[in-house]
Design a protein around this motif. Structure first.
Motif: not given
Length: 182
Positions: A6-9, A15-16, A166-168
């Protein structure tokens, strides 16, 4: 994983998730190689051992054939998984057909992620009627489990996309996704 992503780009999150897919694909390939090795071994069980006595190998030869270290074969011997013959006054190891067959099974199962206790149980089952068939069924169950995990990951993809976006702002998401497509 979702909380972290959630906190990553979007690029990092994608990629993960791709790395998880790669791990699942590797597990599948290893299980398929193990299945193929067992099919070959099953074909060999019909050949009388006396005809293949000339196929005995030293520890170095067998280690090279299996792409493992000689110390790995010694460890498998300590664990009772592979039992070589002892020859010469120096008690050198000599692997006959049955030991080679066992070593191939152990190598195939270990490369598919099975631990020593599981390998021991499978080898023990080979001594019973339909042992190779039982081992094939175990490997098929592993393939089925990998398939179910893959499908679950694909189903979670939609939810994951919603979580990481969501947060973008829409423009930020489009830029990140456009970079991923390249």
């Amino acid at each position: 994983m979702l909380a972290e992503l959630r906190t990553e780009t979007i690029a990092t999150a994608a990629w993960t998730i791709s790395a998880v897919h790669v791990r699942l694909a590797r597990e599948r390939e290893e299980a398929l190689r193990a299945q193929q090795a067992l099919r070959v071994i099953q074909g060999e069980t019909n050949t009388p051992e006396t005809e293949q006595e000339s196929d005995a190998m030293t520890i170095t030869q067998l280690a090279a054939a299996l792409d493992v270290r000689p110390s790995t074969l010694r460890f498998w011997e300590q664990e009772g998984l592979v039992v070589p013959q002892r020859v010469t006054s120096l008690r050198a190891r000599r692997y006959g057909t049955s030991a080679i067959r066992a070593a191939r099974i152990v190598a195939a199962l270990r490369s598919s992620g099975y631990g020593i206790p599981q390998v021991r149980a499978i080898l023990d089952s080979l001594g019973r009627f339909d042992g190779l068939g039982a081992t094939q069924r175990i490997l098929q169950q592993r393939l089925d489990q990998i398939a179910m995990r893959t499908v679950a990951l694909l189903r979670a993809g939609t939810d994951l996309a919603a979580v990481v976006t969501d947060d973008r702002q829409p423009a930020e998401c489009a830029t990140d996704l456009d970079g991923l497509a390249r």
